[in-house]
Design a protein around this motif. Structure first.
Motif, short mmCIF file in Angstrom:
data_model
loop_
_atom_site.label_atom_id
_atom_site.label_comp_id
_atom_site.label_asym_id
_atom_site.label_seq_id
_atom_site.Cartn_x
_atom_site.Cartn_y
_atom_site.Cartn_z
N LEU A 53 0.91 -1.16 0.14
CA LEU A 53 0.09 0.03 0.06
C LEU A 53 0.97 1.28 0.03
O LEU A 53 1.86 1.30 0.74
N LEU A 54 0.66 2.43 -0.85
CA LEU A 54 1.27 3.41 -0.82
C LEU A 54 0.30 4.61 -1.09
O LEU A 54 -0.50 4.77 -1.51
N CYS A 55 1.02 5.70 -0.27
CA CYS A 55 0.43 7.11 -0.33
C CYS A 55 0.59 7.59 -2.04
O CYS A 55 1.30 6.90 -2.57
N GLY A 56 -0.15 8.51 -2.25
CA GLY A 56 -0.01 9.38 -3.47
C GLY A 56 1.56 9.90 -3.77
O GLY A 56 2.19 9.43 -4.89
N HIS A 57 2.34 10.06 -2.67
CA HIS A 57 3.72 10.75 -2.79
C HIS A 57 4.67 9.63 -3.00
O HIS A 57 5.35 9.59 -4.03
N HIS A 58 4.48 8.38 -2.24
CA HIS A 58 5.67 7.43 -2.36
C HIS A 58 5.25 6.46 -3.99
O HIS A 58 6.15 5.99 -4.40
N TYR A 59 3.98 6.57 -4.15
CA TYR A 59 3.71 5.90 -5.26
C TYR A 59 4.36 6.48 -6.47
O TYR A 59 5.03 5.90 -7.48
N GLY A 60 4.37 7.86 -6.47
CA GLY A 60 4.96 8.78 -7.57
C GLY A 60 6.51 8.46 -7.44
O GLY A 60 7.05 8.56 -8.62
N ARG A 61 6.96 8.56 -6.29
CA ARG A 61 8.34 8.30 -6.26
C ARG A 61 8.88 6.66 -6.86
O ARG A 61 10.04 6.64 -7.40
N HIS A 62 8.05 5.75 -6.61
CA HIS A 62 8.34 4.39 -7.17
C HIS A 62 7.54 3.99 -8.16
O HIS A 62 7.66 2.80 -8.62
N GLU A 63 6.64 4.86 -8.88
CA GLU A 63 5.81 4.33 -10.08
C GLU A 63 6.51 3.85 -11.05
O GLU A 63 6.13 2.62 -11.54
N GLN A 64 7.61 4.19 -11.55
CA GLN A 64 8.12 3.74 -12.72
C GLN A 64 8.90 2.27 -12.50
O GLN A 64 8.91 1.38 -13.31
N ALA A 65 9.55 2.10 -11.22
CA ALA A 65 10.01 1.00 -10.96
C ALA A 65 9.01 -0.15 -10.76
O ALA A 65 9.08 -1.12 -11.00
N ILE A 66 7.69 0.14 -10.24
CA ILE A 66 6.69 -0.68 -10.01
C ILE A 66 6.30 -1.18 -11.64
O ILE A 66 5.75 -1.88 -11.91
N ALA A 67 5.84 -0.08 -12.62
CA ALA A 67 5.64 -0.30 -13.89
C ALA A 67 6.67 -1.27 -14.48
O ALA A 67 6.22 -2.36 -15.21
N ASP A 68 7.89 -1.11 -14.35
CA ASP A 68 9.02 -1.99 -14.99
C ASP A 68 9.00 -3.13 -14.58
O ASP A 68 9.11 -4.31 -15.12
N LEU A 69 8.58 -3.69 -13.06
CA LEU A 69 8.25 -4.85 -12.55
C LEU A 69 7.16 -5.63 -13.29
O LEU A 69 6.84 -6.78 -13.05
N GLY A 70 6.14 -4.99 -13.74
CA GLY A 70 5.11 -5.31 -14.42
C GLY A 70 3.71 -5.54 -13.29
O GLY A 70 2.82 -6.47 -13.62
N TYR A 71 3.73 -4.93 -12.17
CA TYR A 71 2.43 -5.40 -11.23
C TYR A 71 1.41 -4.58 -11.68
O TYR A 71 1.38 -3.40 -12.17
N GLU A 72 0.26 -5.13 -11.44
CA GLU A 72 -0.80 -4.80 -11.58
C GLU A 72 -1.05 -3.69 -10.40
O GLU A 72 -1.18 -4.19 -9.16
N VAL A 73 -1.49 -2.59 -10.72
CA VAL A 73 -1.85 -1.51 -9.71
C VAL A 73 -3.27 -1.09 -9.42
O VAL A 73 -3.95 -0.82 -10.53
N ARG A 74 -3.58 -0.96 -8.44
CA ARG A 74 -4.92 -0.47 -8.29
C ARG A 74 -4.60 1.23 -7.63
O ARG A 74 -4.16 1.36 -6.49
#
Length: 108
Positions: A53-74
């Motif tokens: 679970l991430l707040c908007g700020h921390h998701y923004g900081r890690h968004e590219q890495a999460i996308a690169d790993l291919g995770y489905e995001v809610r």
């Protein structure tokens, strides 16, 4: 949660969904960011089955890495946008009015 030197994401949040799937429930005010404990607006499940679970700020900081790993995001950050005032300065329809009562005149 943090990205370590191998590019994987670590968290202590227990798994609540199958790998590669989203949690079945919408996020609520009780859901907290794994990094800072602010309200979570984003969740995803790692390949090991851990739900992060991430707040908007921390998701923004890690968004590219999460996308690169291919995770489905809610992503429910649209709830943040709905709570912001409109660009013309008026509050959204669901926000309470912030009008103040006029100051009483003091007579001598």
């Amino acid at each position: 949660m943090s990205l370590n030197t191998t590019g994987t994401i670590a968290s202590t949040t227990p798994a609540t969904a199958l790998p590669g799937t989203e949690p079945q429930h919408a996020l609520t005010a009780a859901d907290r960011c794994d990094q800072c404990q602010a309200r979570a607006y984003v969740s995803f499940t790692t390949s090991s089955g851990t739900v992060l679970l991430l707040c908007g700020h921390h998701y923004g900081r890690h968004e590219q890495a999460i996308a690169d790993l291919g995770y489905e995001v809610r992503d429910e950050r649209d709830q943040l946008r709905q709570a912001l005032p409109n660009p013309n300065g008026t509050a959204p329809a669901h926000a309470p009015s912030r009008k103040q009562a006029p100051n009483p005149t003091i007579e001598n």
